[in-house]
Scaffold this motif. Sequence first.
Motif, PDB file in Angstrom:
ATOM      1  N   LEU A 173       0.819  -1.205   0.000  1.00 21.86           N
ATOM      2  CA  LEU A 173       0.000   0.000   0.000  1.00 21.86           C
ATOM      3  C   LEU A 173       0.856   1.259   0.000  1.00 21.86           C
ATOM      4  O   LEU A 173       2.081   1.208   0.136  1.00 21.86           O
ATOM      5  CB  LEU A 173      -0.913   0.002   1.231  1.00 21.86           C
ATOM      6  CG  LEU A 173      -1.863  -1.180   1.346  1.00 21.86           C
ATOM      7  CD1 LEU A 173      -2.626  -1.115   2.666  1.00 21.86           C
ATOM      8  CD2 LEU A 173      -2.825  -1.241   0.167  1.00 21.86           C
ATOM      9  N   VAL A 174       0.179   2.386  -0.138  1.00 19.16           N
ATOM     10  CA  VAL A 174       0.813   3.689  -0.050  1.00 19.16           C
ATOM     11  C   VAL A 174       0.404   4.320   1.276  1.00 19.16           C
ATOM     12  O   VAL A 174      -0.780   4.307   1.648  1.00 19.16           O
ATOM     13  CB  VAL A 174       0.393   4.602  -1.216  1.00 19.16           C
ATOM     14  CG1 VAL A 174       1.053   5.972  -1.099  1.00 19.16           C
ATOM     15  CG2 VAL A 174       0.731   3.950  -2.554  1.00 19.16           C
ATOM     16  N   GLY A 175       1.376   4.847   1.994  1.00 18.64           N
ATOM     17  CA  GLY A 175       1.090   5.488   3.268  1.00 18.64           C
ATOM     18  C   GLY A 175       2.034   6.641   3.512  1.00 18.64           C
ATOM     19  O   GLY A 175       3.242   6.501   3.327  1.00 18.64           O
ATOM     20  N   LEU A 176       1.495   7.769   3.921  1.00 18.79           N
ATOM     21  CA  LEU A 176       2.284   8.957   4.250  1.00 18.79           C
ATOM     22  C   LEU A 176       2.158   9.267   5.727  1.00 18.79           C
ATOM     23  O   LEU A 176       1.050   9.440   6.235  1.00 18.79           O
ATOM     24  CB  LEU A 176       1.797  10.161   3.431  1.00 18.79           C
ATOM     25  CG  LEU A 176       2.369  11.524   3.850  1.00 18.79           C
ATOM     26  CD1 LEU A 176       3.851  11.617   3.502  1.00 18.79           C
ATOM     27  CD2 LEU A 176       1.591  12.667   3.200  1.00 18.79           C
ATOM     28  N   LYS A 177       3.293   9.324   6.415  1.00 13.40           N
ATOM     29  CA  LYS A 177       3.330   9.948   7.743  1.00 13.40           C
ATOM     30  C   LYS A 177       3.542  11.435   7.507  1.00 13.40           C
ATOM     31  O   LYS A 177       4.606  11.848   7.071  1.00 13.40           O
ATOM     32  CB  LYS A 177       4.474   9.398   8.594  1.00 13.40           C
ATOM     33  CG  LYS A 177       4.472   9.947  10.028  1.00 13.40           C
ATOM     34  CD  LYS A 177       5.855  10.092  10.626  1.00 13.40           C
ATOM     35  CE  LYS A 177       6.565  11.350  10.227  1.00 13.40           C
ATOM     36  NZ  LYS A 177       5.942  12.609  10.780  1.00 13.40           N
ATOM     37  N   VAL A 391      10.545  11.493  15.242  1.00 13.05           N
ATOM     38  CA  VAL A 391      11.260  12.387  16.150  1.00 13.05           C
ATOM     39  C   VAL A 391      11.619  13.694  15.453  1.00 13.05           C
ATOM     40  O   VAL A 391      11.510  14.773  16.029  1.00 13.05           O
ATOM     41  CB  VAL A 391      12.509  11.686  16.717  1.00 13.05           C
ATOM     42  CG1 VAL A 391      13.385  12.666  17.494  1.00 13.05           C
ATOM     43  CG2 VAL A 391      12.111  10.519  17.618  1.00 13.05           C
ATOM     44  N   ALA A 392      12.030  13.606  14.182  1.00 12.34           N
ATOM     45  CA  ALA A 392      12.420  14.796  13.438  1.00 12.34           C
ATOM     46  C   ALA A 392      11.220  15.573  12.901  1.00 12.34           C
ATOM     47  O   ALA A 392      11.372  16.711  12.459  1.00 12.34           O
ATOM     48  CB  ALA A 392      13.339  14.398  12.280  1.00 12.34           C
ATOM     49  N   GLY A 393      10.034  14.964  12.922  1.00 11.38           N
ATOM     50  CA  GLY A 393       8.839  15.636  12.440  1.00 11.38           C
ATOM     51  C   GLY A 393       8.691  15.660  10.941  1.00 11.38           C
ATOM     52  O   GLY A 393       7.856  16.378  10.399  1.00 11.38           O
ATOM     53  N   CYS A 394       9.492  14.865  10.228  1.00 12.47           N
ATOM     54  CA  CYS A 394       9.527  14.910   8.767  1.00 12.47           C
ATOM     55  C   CYS A 394       8.413  14.078   8.138  1.00 12.47           C
ATOM     56  O   CYS A 394       7.994  13.070   8.711  1.00 12.47           O
ATOM     57  CB  CYS A 394      10.858  14.360   8.260  1.00 12.47           C
ATOM     58  SG  CYS A 394      12.291  15.326   8.742  1.00 12.47           S
ATOM     59  N   PRO A 395       7.973  14.451   6.944  1.00 14.57           N
ATOM     60  CA  PRO A 395       7.074  13.571   6.205  1.00 14.57           C
ATOM     61  C   PRO A 395       7.847  12.386   5.649  1.00 14.57           C
ATOM     62  O   PRO A 395       9.002  12.526   5.204  1.00 14.57           O
ATOM     63  CB  PRO A 395       6.543  14.462   5.080  1.00 14.57           C
ATOM     64  CG  PRO A 395       7.644  15.436   4.831  1.00 14.57           C
ATOM     65  CD  PRO A 395       8.268  15.684   6.187  1.00 14.57           C
ATOM     66  N   ALA A 396       7.240  11.219   5.687  1.00 13.83           N
ATOM     67  CA  ALA A 396       7.879  10.011   5.160  1.00 13.83           C
ATOM     68  C   ALA A 396       6.804   9.179   4.489  1.00 13.83           C
ATOM     69  O   ALA A 396       5.776   8.875   5.099  1.00 13.83           O
ATOM     70  CB  ALA A 396       8.560   9.214   6.271  1.00 13.83           C
ATOM     71  N   LEU A 397       7.030   8.852   3.239  1.00 16.84           N
ATOM     72  CA  LEU A 397       6.029   8.172   2.422  1.00 16.84           C
ATOM     73  C   LEU A 397       6.552   6.816   1.974  1.00 16.84           C
ATOM     74  O   LEU A 397       7.700   6.698   1.548  1.00 16.84           O
ATOM     75  CB  LEU A 397       5.687   9.033   1.205  1.00 16.84           C
ATOM     76  CG  LEU A 397       4.609   8.515   0.257  1.00 16.84           C
ATOM     77  CD1 LEU A 397       3.822   9.687  -0.319  1.00 16.84           C
ATOM     78  CD2 LEU A 397       5.194   7.689  -0.887  1.00 16.84           C
ATOM     79  N   PRO A 409       4.832  -8.071  -1.484  1.00 12.65           N
ATOM     80  CA  PRO A 409       5.243  -6.735  -1.914  1.00 12.65           C
ATOM     81  C   PRO A 409       6.436  -6.214  -1.121  1.00 12.65           C
ATOM     82  O   PRO A 409       6.607  -6.530   0.057  1.00 12.65           O
ATOM     83  CB  PRO A 409       3.994  -5.883  -1.671  1.00 12.65           C
ATOM     84  CG  PRO A 409       3.186  -6.645  -0.682  1.00 12.65           C
ATOM     85  CD  PRO A 409       3.476  -8.094  -0.909  1.00 12.65           C
ATOM     86  N   LEU A 410       7.243  -5.416  -1.795  1.00  7.31           N
ATOM     87  CA  LEU A 410       8.389  -4.757  -1.183  1.00  7.31           C
ATOM     88  C   LEU A 410       8.125  -3.261  -1.162  1.00  7.31           C
ATOM     89  O   LEU A 410       7.690  -2.686  -2.162  1.00  7.31           O
ATOM     90  CB  LEU A 410       9.671  -5.044  -1.965  1.00  7.31           C
ATOM     91  CG  LEU A 410      10.116  -6.506  -2.011  1.00  7.31           C
ATOM     92  CD1 LEU A 410      11.175  -6.723  -3.096  1.00  7.31           C
ATOM     93  CD2 LEU A 410      10.675  -6.918  -0.646  1.00  7.31           C
ATOM     94  N   GLY A 411       8.387  -2.615  -0.036  1.00  6.39           N
ATOM     95  CA  GLY A 411       8.127  -1.183   0.077  1.00  6.39           C
ATOM     96  C   GLY A 411       9.409  -0.385   0.160  1.00  6.39           C
ATOM     97  O   GLY A 411      10.432  -0.857   0.674  1.00  6.39           O
ATOM     98  N   VAL A 412       9.365   0.833  -0.360  1.00  9.59           N
ATOM     99  CA  VAL A 412      10.473   1.779  -0.216  1.00  9.59           C
ATOM    100  C   VAL A 412       9.942   3.048   0.429  1.00  9.59           C
ATOM    101  O   VAL A 412       8.750   3.370   0.339  1.00  9.59           O
ATOM    102  CB  VAL A 412      11.131   2.108  -1.569  1.00  9.59           C
ATOM    103  CG1 VAL A 412      11.717   0.850  -2.186  1.00  9.59           C
ATOM    104  CG2 VAL A 412      10.156   2.778  -2.534  1.00  9.59           C
ATOM    105  N   GLN A 413      10.830   3.765   1.113  1.00  6.34           N
ATOM    106  CA  GLN A 413      10.443   4.986   1.820  1.00  6.34           C
ATOM    107  C   GLN A 413      11.142   6.196   1.224  1.00  6.34           C
ATOM    108  O   GLN A 413      12.345   6.168   0.962  1.00  6.34           O
ATOM    109  CB  GLN A 413      10.781   4.880   3.306  1.00  6.34           C
ATOM    110  CG  GLN A 413      10.503   6.167   4.086  1.00  6.34           C
ATOM    111  CD  GLN A 413      10.765   6.032   5.566  1.00  6.34           C
ATOM    112  OE1 GLN A 413       9.915   5.594   6.321  1.00  6.34           O
ATOM    113  NE2 GLN A 413      11.958   6.429   5.994  1.00  6.34           N
ATOM    114  N   LEU A 414      10.374   7.264   1.049  1.00  2.00           N
ATOM    115  CA  LEU A 414      10.894   8.574   0.670  1.00  2.00           C
ATOM    116  C   LEU A 414      10.652   9.519   1.837  1.00  2.00           C
ATOM    117  O   LEU A 414       9.505   9.712   2.254  1.00  2.00           O
ATOM    118  CB  LEU A 414      10.182   9.109  -0.573  1.00  2.00           C
ATOM    119  CG  LEU A 414      10.209   8.248  -1.835  1.00  2.00           C
ATOM    120  CD1 LEU A 414       9.274   8.839  -2.884  1.00  2.00           C
ATOM    121  CD2 LEU A 414      11.616   8.138  -2.380  1.00  2.00           C
TER     122      LEU A 414
END
Length: 448
Positions: A173-177, A391-397, A409-414
């Motif tokens: 799936l796609v997920g954004l923090k 902790v850094a408050g950054c967006p991570a998708l 499925p294999l996931g990657v993070q940006l």
Amino acid sequence: MQDATSLAACIASGQVTAPAVMEAALAAVAGDVSLGAVARCDPGMGRTGALNPGRGPFAGVPFLGKDLGSAAKGLATAGGSAALRRRLSDPARDSALFRRFRAGGLVPFGLTTVPEFGLALASDPARNPFDRRLSPGGSSGGAAAAVAGGLVAIAHATDAAGSIRVPAACCGLVGLKPSRGAVPGGPDFGNHLMGLASELVLARSVRDVTTAFRLVSGRAQTPCGDPAPMAFSTPVKVALCLPDRCGPDQQAAARAAALALESLGARVEDRPAPDAWGATAARLARMVLTASLAEWMASAGVADDGLSPVVAAIAAGGRALPATALFAASREMAQLSGTVWQMFEQIDVLLSPVLAGAAPALGAFDMTRADPAAHFARMEATAPNAALANVAGCPALVLPFGTDAAGLPLGVQLMGPIGSDLALLALAARLAALAPPVAFPAPIAGHP
């Protein structure tokens, strides 16, 4: 592609009605109890909501809340705890987040399964639709199982140490923090966790997540326009970071994503993984989660005998934690946030794997073992450096990029700097167009 956007389009065009789609979702939930994705279902709420949904981009699309975090009217969130649920009354109104979800046309009708108080990267008894011997991850694992398993097209999710991103990686799936503060967490702010936690959704497409982010972020009257979204460099500067703890399949997926980004014109460079920062972030997140649990249980009147052994041990650790240590942790969080911000002066995006290996097996996180240190170490080993973005408050998708030999499925993070959510989503949309398609185990319920 079947996703929430296409389902809403089918409803808008009259190919199917919102009540018919809701009936299909209710039937899917009732017909696949063994998936373990749904902790609470309210058919009456769903049917009533489907008769008069909001007019937004997801008009008439069934929606499941998470049993942790912001709450919908009539659906109290109990963190997967029977002891806490007995003490709660259902709220008489939506949280700020669910008001925006509902205005966008989403129709809540239940809650998804979470591990007790979100304290695991698995969500037993929820199962992974791709392989039911495996977990869908945690703590938003029930949401991930529901979306990947076709019960709904989109579901609410929260992330305080990887809890959106790990299930996304486990279930294709796609997920954004989101960035810290981009999405409302109130009005009670019970899931704030000193800034660690963010809330949004899990979905099958980047466009769904982008639409959801635009719906709920920013000021109430001018979503996603305050302040101006951050733009990346031209060309986009990407740092590829591969922790040694990540297996060959996970590293290969990140390298393949890096090659795809290069084909889109990005400038990619290899950099050492931020493992030292990740270790610091994991330690700080553990302190905050421990202290929060102790305070939460005290305020709710839940005694240790109403908790699983590991959760009781974590709560005891929180009660013993000095206020001075927690204050020092808040200072370290600010310092680490500043250090990460400086890194983003040289790059736009940090690309990495999400998991160390395949999705954890059912039972991988033993809540009966009263060993908090080992429990938190297992979480960090499952998803290396996941807490850094919190902790850094950054967006991570996270988005899927290929499969392993078993077809999982294999996931990657940006990950980008604070405020770059829309730029990150735009880049992810271009990258997703080059990714191998995900063959989900089931179609979305009610989708023509």
